[in-house]
Design an enzyme around this catalytic site. Structure first.
Site, mmCIF file in Angstrom:
data_model
loop_
_atom_site.group_PDB
_atom_site.id
_atom_site.type_symbol
_atom_site.label_atom_id
_atom_site.label_comp_id
_atom_site.label_asym_id
_atom_site.label_seq_id
_atom_site.Cartn_x
_atom_site.Cartn_y
_atom_site.Cartn_z
ATOM 1 N N SER A 82 67.774 -7.257 -0.242
ATOM 2 C CA SER A 82 68.560 -8.034 -1.204
ATOM 3 C C SER A 82 68.203 -9.504 -1.103
ATOM 4 O O SER A 82 67.897 -10.007 -0.018
ATOM 5 C CB SER A 82 70.043 -7.845 -0.883
ATOM 6 N N TYR B 77 77.574 -7.443 5.135
ATOM 7 C CA TYR B 77 76.640 -6.748 4.229
ATOM 8 C C TYR B 77 75.292 -7.472 4.226
ATOM 9 O O TYR B 77 74.232 -6.864 4.407
ATOM 10 C CB TYR B 77 77.225 -6.688 2.810
ATOM 11 N N LYS C 147 71.436 -6.311 5.743
ATOM 12 C CA LYS C 147 70.142 -6.276 5.052
ATOM 13 C C LYS C 147 69.101 -7.053 5.860
ATOM 14 O O LYS C 147 67.963 -6.598 6.047
ATOM 15 C CB LYS C 147 70.267 -6.868 3.639
HETATM 16 N N1 UFG Z 1 81.602 -13.287 -11.071
HETATM 17 C C1 UFG Z 1 82.700 -13.696 -11.782
HETATM 18 N N2 UFG Z 1 83.725 -12.815 -11.958
HETATM 19 C C2 UFG Z 1 83.687 -11.535 -11.479
HETATM 20 C C3 UFG Z 1 82.546 -11.117 -10.752
HETATM 21 C C4 UFG Z 1 81.527 -12.024 -10.559
HETATM 22 O O1 UFG Z 1 82.778 -14.833 -12.234
HETATM 23 O O2 UFG Z 1 84.653 -10.789 -11.668
HETATM 24 C C5 UFG Z 1 80.470 -14.217 -10.902
HETATM 25 C C6 UFG Z 1 80.148 -14.547 -9.454
HETATM 26 O O3 UFG Z 1 80.924 -15.603 -8.995
HETATM 27 C C7 UFG Z 1 78.662 -14.863 -9.561
HETATM 28 C C8 UFG Z 1 78.165 -13.951 -10.673
HETATM 29 O O4 UFG Z 1 79.315 -13.613 -11.433
HETATM 30 O O5 UFG Z 1 78.470 -16.202 -9.965
HETATM 31 C C9 UFG Z 1 77.516 -12.674 -10.178
HETATM 32 O O6 UFG Z 1 78.403 -12.015 -9.278
HETATM 33 P P1 UFG Z 1 78.136 -10.542 -8.769
HETATM 34 O O7 UFG Z 1 79.279 -10.163 -7.896
HETATM 35 O O8 UFG Z 1 77.809 -9.659 -9.907
HETATM 36 O O9 UFG Z 1 76.803 -10.686 -7.944
HETATM 37 P P2 UFG Z 1 76.488 -11.601 -6.667
HETATM 38 O O10 UFG Z 1 75.392 -12.506 -7.064
HETATM 39 O O11 UFG Z 1 77.697 -12.190 -6.069
HETATM 40 O O12 UFG Z 1 76.065 -10.467 -5.647
HETATM 41 C C10 UFG Z 1 74.834 -9.841 -5.793
HETATM 42 C C11 UFG Z 1 74.862 -8.431 -5.226
HETATM 43 C C12 UFG Z 1 75.000 -8.453 -3.741
HETATM 44 C C13 UFG Z 1 74.074 -9.437 -3.120
HETATM 45 C C14 UFG Z 1 74.197 -10.779 -3.761
HETATM 46 C C15 UFG Z 1 73.273 -11.814 -3.211
HETATM 47 O O13 UFG Z 1 75.934 -7.688 -5.771
HETATM 48 O O14 UFG Z 1 74.675 -7.159 -3.278
HETATM 49 O O15 UFG Z 1 73.910 -10.628 -5.139
HETATM 50 O O16 UFG Z 1 71.958 -11.476 -3.465
HETATM 51 F F1 UFG Z 1 74.348 -9.566 -1.811
#
Ligand code: UFG
Length: 337
Positions: free
Chosen positions: A124, A150, A154
């Site tokens: 990741s 998590y 990784k």
């Molecule tokens: N977000 C919102 N509201 C939500 C969910 C997410 O505003 O309900 C925002 C988050 O703050 C972020 C973006 O949308 O700015 C993406 O969030 P995600 O949760 O979809 O994805 P992340 O980038 O946080 O996480 C992903 C993967 C993880 C990994 C991470 C870092 O899900 O497995 O990228 O690489 F660890």
């Protein structure tokens, strides 16, 4: 090739199974179905017209996994199996380390015993932590400032695989650092089916669009980004699946690392707009406090994969929204309907 897919019934695993079968490979799925569905495998069989042997077993349990795979032939492995909810990993660190680390240790021993020397691992972009620069290439420092078990699991798995390869030079391993997988197969028959409240942005938006949830909470709008909301590199799951096939087909002894991303960043509000257009409806949202552990921006530099794997993304964020909506609207309760 005959490819063992650990966690092959999950979101990325099921799409990769489909692309492998379409490319003429055979697949075997090993899954404990703790966060996945047999129905996903059945639908991949239906879409491809091929049969997929399924082994239900917990890979982290050495005896169980060894017995379950005793009579199963395979010559390469894609190791997807693992727990992946960032917040849950903070609340349940020992469970996350046990599952995510033990499964890799068992798998590596099993592969060596059987002389199976080709491995692709689901890593990741989280290993880059809070990026020093964007877009990040594979030379970006890893393991600095990680905020949850998590992510550490990784990072540790990458190191474990490197150490295993030193002791077993014939092993060919590819570590694929995924950015943000989204979308679904364009048929709408398979897609992401999160249990409970989705942690990730696009499945949450999809549930708002279909009327299962009232509104999206946008986590923070004061980041140092063009519109203040978090920027991520969203990659269509079919592009991601094709990246696995490209990696498997070129695997050679040694350990190689690739970013799998599009190279383009999109903000939360851009995703909201794109999904609204794809679904033909407004996505209600409220601005909420930033989520702990989130970074402002992560975007892949995918050049190494583009050149060495002769792979690149061909699908846009709009394509991902269209396909995610096709999946969500046809399967509002996921696979359990
Ligand atoms: N977000 C919102 N509201 C939500 C969910 C997410 O505003 O309900 C925002 C988050 O703050 C972020 C973006 O949308 O700015 C993406 O969030 P995600 O949760 O979809 O994805 P992340 O980038 O946080 O996480 C992903 C993967 C993880 C990994 C991470 C870092 O899900 O497995 O990228 O690489 F660890």
């Amino acid at each position: 090739m005959r490819v063992l897919l650990t966690g092959g019934a999950g979101y990325i695993g099921s799409h990769t199974a489909l692309v492998l079968l379409e490319r003429g490979h055979e697949v075997v799925v090993l899954d404990d179905f703790s966060n996945s569905s047999r129905e996903a495998v059945r639908r991949v069989e239906e879409l491809t017209g091929k049969t997929i042997p399924v082994i239900e077993a917990d890979l982290a349990d050495r005896e169980v996994a060894t017995a379950a795979l005793a009579d199963v032939a395979f010559d390469s492995v894609v190791h997807f199996a693992g727990l992946k909810a960032v917040g849950e990993s903070v609340a349940q660190p020992t469970r996350y380390y046990r599952v995510n680390i033990d499964s890799t240790l068992v798998l590596l021993d099993l592969m060596r015993e059987r002389g199976v020397d080709k491995l692709v691992f689901s890593s990741s972009a989280t290993v880059y932590g809070d990026p020093e620069y964007v877009p990040q290439d594979e030379a970006h420092p890893v393991g600095v400032g990680l905020t949850n078990p998590y992510g550490w699991s990784k990072f540790m798995n990458e190191q474990i695989i490197r150490d295993a390869q030193v002791a077993w030079p014939e092993l060919g391993a590819v570590l694929l650092r995924y950015f943000n997988p989204v979308g679904a197969h364009p048929s709408g028959r398979i897609g992401e089916d999160p249990s409970g409240i989705p942690n990730n942005l696009m499945p949450f938006i999809a549930q708002v669009a279909v009327g299962k949830r009232e509104h999206l909470s946008v986590f923070g709008d004061t980041y140092n980004t063009p519109d203040g909301t978090g920027v991520r590199d969203y990659i269509h799951v079919m592009d991601l699946a094709e990246g696995h096939v490209a990696a498997l087909e070129r695997i050679a002894a040694g350990v190689t690392t690739y970013n799998l991303g599009s190279g383009t960043g999109s903000s939360v509000l851009e995703v909201v707009r794109a999904f609204g257009e794809a679904a033909g409806r407004e996505i209600p949202y409220v601005i909420a406090p930033a989520r702990g552990g989130d970074v402002a921006e992560t975007v892949a530099n995918p050049t190494k994969a583009n050149v060495e794997l002769e792979w690149q993304t061909t699908r846009t964020l709009a394509d991902a929204c269209r396909d995610s909506w096709a999946w969500q609207s046809a399967n509002p309760q996921g696979y359990t309907a």
